[in-house]
Design a protein around this motif. Structure first.
Motif, short mmCIF file in Angstrom:
data_model
loop_
_atom_site.label_atom_id
_atom_site.label_comp_id
_atom_site.label_asym_id
_atom_site.label_seq_id
_atom_site.Cartn_x
_atom_site.Cartn_y
_atom_site.Cartn_z
N UNK A 33 0.84 -1.19 0.00
CA UNK A 33 0.00 0.00 0.00
C UNK A 33 0.88 1.25 0.00
N UNK A 34 0.37 2.30 -0.62
CA UNK A 34 1.09 3.58 -0.69
C UNK A 34 0.23 4.70 -0.14
N UNK A 35 0.84 5.51 0.71
CA UNK A 35 0.18 6.72 1.21
C UNK A 35 1.21 7.85 1.20
N UNK A 36 0.78 9.03 0.78
CA UNK A 36 1.67 10.19 0.78
C UNK A 36 1.00 11.35 1.50
N UNK A 37 1.75 11.99 2.38
CA UNK A 37 1.26 13.21 2.99
C UNK A 37 1.25 14.32 1.95
N UNK A 38 0.31 15.24 2.08
CA UNK A 38 0.25 16.38 1.17
C UNK A 38 1.50 17.24 1.34
N UNK A 39 2.04 17.73 0.23
CA UNK A 39 3.25 18.54 0.28
C UNK A 39 2.98 19.94 0.83
N UNK A 40 1.79 20.47 0.60
CA UNK A 40 1.48 21.81 1.10
C UNK A 40 -0.03 21.97 1.18
#
Length: 419
Positions: A33-40
């Motif tokens: 699974x992949x999750x990314x925090x928002x950059x801004x």
């Protein structure tokens, strides 16, 4: 999902991994699974909400996938403010099956390591830089910022790209009026134009989320006022100048090598332990020891100070007004000889309480690869400009080689722990 149904172990990637054979082997056996925090544009509270919502929807008990492995990038859980805390793990069942948490960088950012290890026997480990690839590449970054402090290459390059004439560029950089340009050697510099950015957060309606979010607002204005110290600034050679390295682990030692044998500087080091370090490399026998805590007028002997310390109670705000005053060689706290480079943590420098005049009008150069409120540059922006600073976006070790090696290390650790 019923507790009697069979579950599938899963790995959650918060950072991109190299798609090698090892990755594809894991993919055959585990849920990936992949999750990314928002950059801004999102606050720490909103970032935390997004992460918790994701794990609630994708992992056991809501699905058959049981979260057993976490693969983190260098920022870890920093976007969530307090990070992955003990309270969150106790509250969210999805986080209580973790067997391994690995981070493809140095340091463990915003993870409650002790609690995970003691309560759940979780293996928590970061990239082991045994071959000093990270240390070497961070030292390259230090070398860049130190050179910028003495030679000001980037400032001159930017003006040359604008003027497209080497002789005229040198005249402009000296501050000659356009109708009085004369030949000059190129060692004299004066700030011609500085751009001030006013950075703030404002609330804005997001139509996709149907709610307000915080976004960055940047207002710029240009002035023609020279910075005081630059009226007397020359490009200078680092050869035989004195450098002090605060923090002397692998990174500090690599920096010492490059400054000593790349730039021919006279290098000293200081350690938090207050003890000299036995360095096996015979090339470093002539690197001097400087006593930790001796932050008095003896600091004025150094032309460059490089910070490669971790953040702790002892090191937070180490570089404050008093420290900088003791670096001064002249009246009125003039620091026009000093290049200050920070590769450790942004809060090593007390930006809040150091008078703006110290950075804006007095110090020769500040080189930064880390920032006080990372990832944003806020407290530093009012004081820095094109000629008295160099900034890089926390990329000291960001090379192809380190990315691949750290990714392989983390994937291999996950494979060993999960079996």
């Amino acid at each position: 999902m019923s507790v009697t149904e069979e579950t599938i172990p899963a790995i959650l990637f918060l950072n991109e991994a190299v798609k090698t054979d090892l990755y594809f082997d894991l993919e055959k056996k585990y849920g990936m699974f992949d999750f990314r925090f928002a950059k801004k544009g999102k606050t720490p509270v909103e970032q935390q909400r997004d992460f918790l919502s994701y794990i609630e929807q994708n992992f056991y008990p809501a699905t058959k996938y049981k979260l057993e492995g976490l693969y983190l990038g260098y920022s870890g859980f920093h976007p969530m403010g307090d990070g992955l805390t003990e309270e969150l793990i106790i509250k969210y069942q999805q986080l209580q099956f973790l067997k391994v948490v690995t981070l493809c960088s140095r340091g463990i950012a915003k993870v409650c390591v002790d609690f995970l290890e003691e309560k759940y026997n979780t293996v928590v480990k970061n990239y082991d830089d045994n071959e000093s690839y990270v240390a070497n590449d961070v030292a390259d970054c230090a070398l860049y910022h130190v050179l910028e402090g003495f030679r000001k290459f980037s400032y001159q390059q930017n003006k040359l790209r604008e003027v497209l004439h080497s002789d005229i560029t040198r005249g402009y950089l000296r501050g000659d009026a356009e109708d009085e340009l004369k030949f000059c050697f190129g060692h004299e510099l004066k700030l011609l134009e500085q751009e001030k950015e006013d950075i703030t957060y404002v609330r804005k309606e997001d139509p996709d989320l149907n709610q307000e979010i915080e976004v960055l607002k940047i207002d710029s204005e240009k002035t023609e006022t020279p910075v005081d110290v630059l009226q007397y600034m020359y490009t200078t050679s680092p050869m035989h100048k004195k450098a002090l390295i605060l923090g002397y682990g692998k990174i500090g030692q690599q920096i010492a090598k490059k400054l000593k044998y790349g730039l021919s500087m006279d290098v000293s080091y200081s350690t938090r332990s207050g003890k000299k370090i036995d360095v096996e490399d015979s090339l470093l026998n002539d690197v001097k020891y400087y006593p930790w805590g001796n932050w008095d007028s003896n600091l004025s002997q150094f032309d460059a100070i490089i910070l490669c310390l971790p953040l702790s109670q002892d090191t937070k705000h180490l570089i404050d007004e008093s420290f900088l005053k003791n670096c001064s060689r002249h009246e009125e706290d003039n620091l026009n000889h000093l290049t200050l480079v920070n590769l450790g943590r942004g809060m090593l420098i007390d930006w809040e309480n150091i008078p703006k005049s110290f950075i804006k009008n007095k110090i020769r150069h500040v080189g930064l690869d880390v920032f006080y409120a990372e990832p944003t540059l806020t407290k530093e922006c009012d004081d820095l400009n094109d000629i008295n600073s160099s900034v890089t976006p926390h990329i000291g070790s960001s090379t192809f080689e380190v990315f691949n090696r750290s990714s392989e290390f983390c994937l291999d650790l996950i494979k060993k722990v999960l079996g």
